[in-house]
Design a protein around this motif. Sequence first.
Motif, mmCIF file in Angstrom:
data_model
loop_
_atom_site.group_PDB
_atom_site.id
_atom_site.type_symbol
_atom_site.label_atom_id
_atom_site.label_comp_id
_atom_site.label_asym_id
_atom_site.label_seq_id
_atom_site.Cartn_x
_atom_site.Cartn_y
_atom_site.Cartn_z
ATOM 1 N N LEU A 73 -0.724 3.234 4.522
ATOM 2 C CA LEU A 73 -0.189 3.327 3.160
ATOM 3 C C LEU A 73 -1.255 2.989 2.127
ATOM 4 C CD1 LEU A 73 2.217 3.760 1.310
ATOM 5 C CD2 LEU A 73 2.997 1.459 1.842
ATOM 6 N N LEU A 74 -1.998 1.918 2.373
ATOM 7 C CA LEU A 74 -3.063 1.511 1.454
ATOM 8 C C LEU A 74 -4.178 2.552 1.405
ATOM 9 C CD1 LEU A 74 -3.246 -2.292 2.346
ATOM 10 C CD2 LEU A 74 -2.555 -1.323 0.141
ATOM 11 N N ARG A 75 -4.536 3.098 2.554
ATOM 12 C CA ARG A 75 -5.579 4.128 2.583
ATOM 13 C C ARG A 75 -5.101 5.389 1.863
ATOM 14 N NH1 ARG A 75 -10.396 4.828 4.835
ATOM 15 N NH2 ARG A 75 -10.352 2.801 5.866
ATOM 16 N N TRP A 76 -3.828 5.714 2.017
ATOM 17 C CA TRP A 76 -3.228 6.870 1.328
ATOM 18 C C TRP A 76 -3.295 6.682 -0.184
ATOM 19 C CZ3 TRP A 76 1.748 7.196 -1.229
ATOM 20 C CH2 TRP A 76 2.190 8.494 -1.479
ATOM 21 N N LYS A 77 -3.014 5.470 -0.631
ATOM 22 C CA LYS A 77 -3.092 5.160 -2.063
ATOM 23 C C LYS A 77 -4.533 5.285 -2.566
ATOM 24 C CE LYS A 77 0.998 4.105 -3.702
ATOM 25 N NZ LYS A 77 1.532 4.755 -4.926
ATOM 26 N N LYS A 78 -5.457 4.721 -1.792
ATOM 27 C CA LYS A 78 -6.861 4.727 -2.207
ATOM 28 C C LYS A 78 -7.441 6.144 -2.230
ATOM 29 C CE LYS A 78 -7.913 0.201 -2.535
ATOM 30 N NZ LYS A 78 -8.568 -0.428 -3.697
ATOM 31 N N SER A 79 -6.861 7.043 -1.416
ATOM 32 C CA SER A 79 -7.373 8.420 -1.349
ATOM 33 C C SER A 79 -6.763 9.316 -2.416
ATOM 34 C CB SER A 79 -7.071 9.008 0.035
ATOM 35 O OG SER A 79 -5.676 9.240 0.179
ATOM 36 N N GLY A 130 12.946 3.289 4.816
ATOM 37 C CA GLY A 130 13.296 3.185 3.401
ATOM 38 C C GLY A 130 12.442 2.164 2.670
ATOM 39 N N GLU A 131 12.196 1.027 3.317
ATOM 40 C CA GLU A 131 11.375 -0.025 2.703
ATOM 41 C C GLU A 131 9.922 0.433 2.557
ATOM 42 O OE1 GLU A 131 13.757 -4.027 4.225
ATOM 43 O OE2 GLU A 131 12.357 -3.003 5.561
ATOM 44 N N LEU A 132 9.424 1.132 3.563
ATOM 45 C CA LEU A 132 8.056 1.644 3.487
ATOM 46 C C LEU A 132 7.944 2.726 2.409
ATOM 47 C CD1 LEU A 132 7.236 1.863 7.303
ATOM 48 C CD2 LEU A 132 6.135 0.347 5.650
ATOM 49 N N LYS A 133 8.951 3.575 2.309
ATOM 50 C CA LYS A 133 8.948 4.624 1.276
ATOM 51 C C LYS A 133 8.980 3.984 -0.111
ATOM 52 C CE LYS A 133 9.233 9.105 0.392
ATOM 53 N NZ LYS A 133 8.815 9.057 -0.993
ATOM 54 N N GLU A 134 9.738 2.899 -0.236
ATOM 55 C CA GLU A 134 9.810 2.182 -1.516
ATOM 56 C C GLU A 134 8.457 1.586 -1.871
ATOM 57 O OE1 GLU A 134 12.265 -1.660 -3.108
ATOM 58 O OE2 GLU A 134 13.389 -0.229 -1.893
ATOM 59 N N LEU A 135 7.774 1.041 -0.875
ATOM 60 C CA LEU A 135 6.434 0.494 -1.103
ATOM 61 C C LEU A 135 5.471 1.585 -1.553
ATOM 62 C CD1 LEU A 135 5.591 -2.024 1.789
ATOM 63 C CD2 LEU A 135 5.781 -2.528 -0.654
ATOM 64 N N SER A 136 5.624 2.786 -0.991
ATOM 65 C CA SER A 136 4.698 3.881 -1.300
ATOM 66 C C SER A 136 4.761 4.298 -2.765
ATOM 67 C CB SER A 136 4.993 5.101 -0.411
ATOM 68 O OG SER A 136 6.184 5.758 -0.819
ATOM 69 N N GLU A 137 5.837 3.952 -3.439
ATOM 70 C CA GLU A 137 6.004 4.322 -4.845
ATOM 71 C C GLU A 137 5.391 3.277 -5.793
ATOM 72 O OE1 GLU A 137 10.197 4.806 -4.968
ATOM 73 O OE2 GLU A 137 10.175 6.625 -3.716
ATOM 74 N N LYS A 138 4.856 2.194 -5.216
ATOM 75 C CA LYS A 138 4.245 1.142 -6.026
ATOM 76 C C LYS A 138 2.729 1.329 -6.100
ATOM 77 C CE LYS A 138 7.876 -2.215 -4.966
ATOM 78 N NZ LYS A 138 8.196 -3.596 -4.578
ATOM 79 N N THR A 139 2.098 0.577 -6.968
ATOM 80 C CA THR A 139 0.639 0.622 -7.058
ATOM 81 C C THR A 139 0.032 -0.137 -5.879
ATOM 82 O OG1 THR A 139 0.453 -1.426 -8.332
ATOM 83 C CG2 THR A 139 0.792 0.624 -9.576
ATOM 84 N N THR A 140 -1.255 0.076 -5.646
ATOM 85 C CA THR A 140 -1.945 -0.634 -4.564
ATOM 86 C C THR A 140 -1.824 -2.140 -4.745
ATOM 87 O OG1 THR A 140 -3.562 1.165 -4.370
ATOM 88 C CG2 THR A 140 -4.165 -0.952 -3.403
ATOM 89 N N GLU A 141 -2.008 -2.613 -5.963
ATOM 90 C CA GLU A 141 -1.932 -4.050 -6.246
ATOM 91 C C GLU A 141 -0.533 -4.590 -5.951
ATOM 92 O OE1 GLU A 141 -3.210 -1.758 -8.287
ATOM 93 O OE2 GLU A 141 -5.322 -2.275 -7.937
ATOM 94 N N GLU A 172 -11.685 -3.720 -1.522
ATOM 95 C CA GLU A 172 -12.098 -2.535 -0.769
ATOM 96 C C GLU A 172 -11.127 -2.312 0.391
ATOM 97 O OE1 GLU A 172 -14.576 -0.421 -1.418
ATOM 98 O OE2 GLU A 172 -14.986 -1.531 -3.268
ATOM 99 N N ILE A 173 -10.883 -1.038 0.713
ATOM 100 C CA ILE A 173 -9.920 -0.711 1.764
ATOM 101 C C ILE A 173 -10.332 -1.291 3.114
ATOM 102 C CG2 ILE A 173 -10.995 1.533 2.249
ATOM 103 C CD1 ILE A 173 -7.234 0.684 2.451
ATOM 104 N N SER A 174 -11.651 -1.282 3.405
ATOM 105 C CA SER A 174 -12.117 -1.830 4.685
ATOM 106 C C SER A 174 -11.815 -3.321 4.776
ATOM 107 C CB SER A 174 -13.614 -1.587 4.861
ATOM 108 O OG SER A 174 -14.352 -2.204 3.829
ATOM 109 N N GLY A 175 -11.986 -4.042 3.657
ATOM 110 C CA GLY A 175 -11.699 -5.478 3.637
ATOM 111 C C GLY A 175 -10.218 -5.762 3.798
#
Length: 332
Positions: free
Chosen positions: A103-109, A128-139, A163-166
């Motif tokens: 999810l974080l890598r998807w946001k960063k890309s 549903g919870e993961l989909k809800e998270l996907s609608e938020k900002t990375t922060e 950084e995504i790697s970190g």
Amino acid sequence: MRDYPYMTARASAKKKKLLDQSDYENLLKMQPNEIARRLGEGSYQEDIDDLGSKYEGARLVELALTRNLSRTLSDLVDMSPETLERIIKVYLRRYDILSLKRLLRWKKSGEKGDIHDLLTPVGSYSYGELKELSEKTTEEIIEDIEFEDAEINYSEYLEGKEEISGLETALDQAYFDELGLLAENTRNKDLKEFIQTEMEHQNIKIALRLKKYGISEEEVEKRMLEIENGKVVDEIVKSRSFEDAIDVVKDSGLLPERASDDLEDIEHEMQVKRLSEALSTFHREPLGITPIIGYVIAKITEVRNLRMLIRAKETGIQNNETIRKNLVMEHR
């Protein structure tokens, strides 16, 4: 309160229903839609039937596998004694971590690709919870990462990471720290050794990938899990080139004879060998935690096998011999 003899009997009965070598040989002769129909005749029937009106072929099988794994292991958690319930829940947290990293890598890309294909709702997060998270900002996603039942504070590991790697390394570190703490508390020798081996293999995989791209020794060490590494990991980190690092792994006994030089093949071969040995180990103790954890690993392995097989069949890239080599099976 369920006891261990009851749970061992249930796990043993469930394990007998898992696919064996002859089942896989039959599936190898089939195409994706045929595989879906065959799986719909067995323990995956409920999941195939429920999803069959919307999907077909490889897509149907992949969704049914995830759904079945989540349902099967949730049922096991519900019937487990408290100590065992805790172990299974923490072990399954790997799927939460996998989904969060994707999810974080998807946001960063820049949100490229369908997020649905990246999520694996098997742990404590629902789809549903993961989909809800996907609608938020990375922060916001990072701020929301919390597991109320965790022995450690995941948010502390993520502090100051941008950084995504970190972020990925921090999530992996937190997960393996919690898993290691749990294994230590159980005082189960086989479980502790399995988790230690898994952590070392994770570091070997990280180190090899970074060596392939000429990353410095200092940077490699920074990106790895902070654990007590064995001799193999240390030698890979200190190796002068990617080719030298591959030779270290080949000489270590972690790979079968005549192993490939391709990094992806090596990762597969290491995983196959490690899981095959684990499946053989986890049925030695007749009662207690070990055989039940053995079933959990065997079920996860079956889903991995089927997912790999259906993808290979859909793309046609791998022949049956290559697929067969990548299957993990316990010799019964």
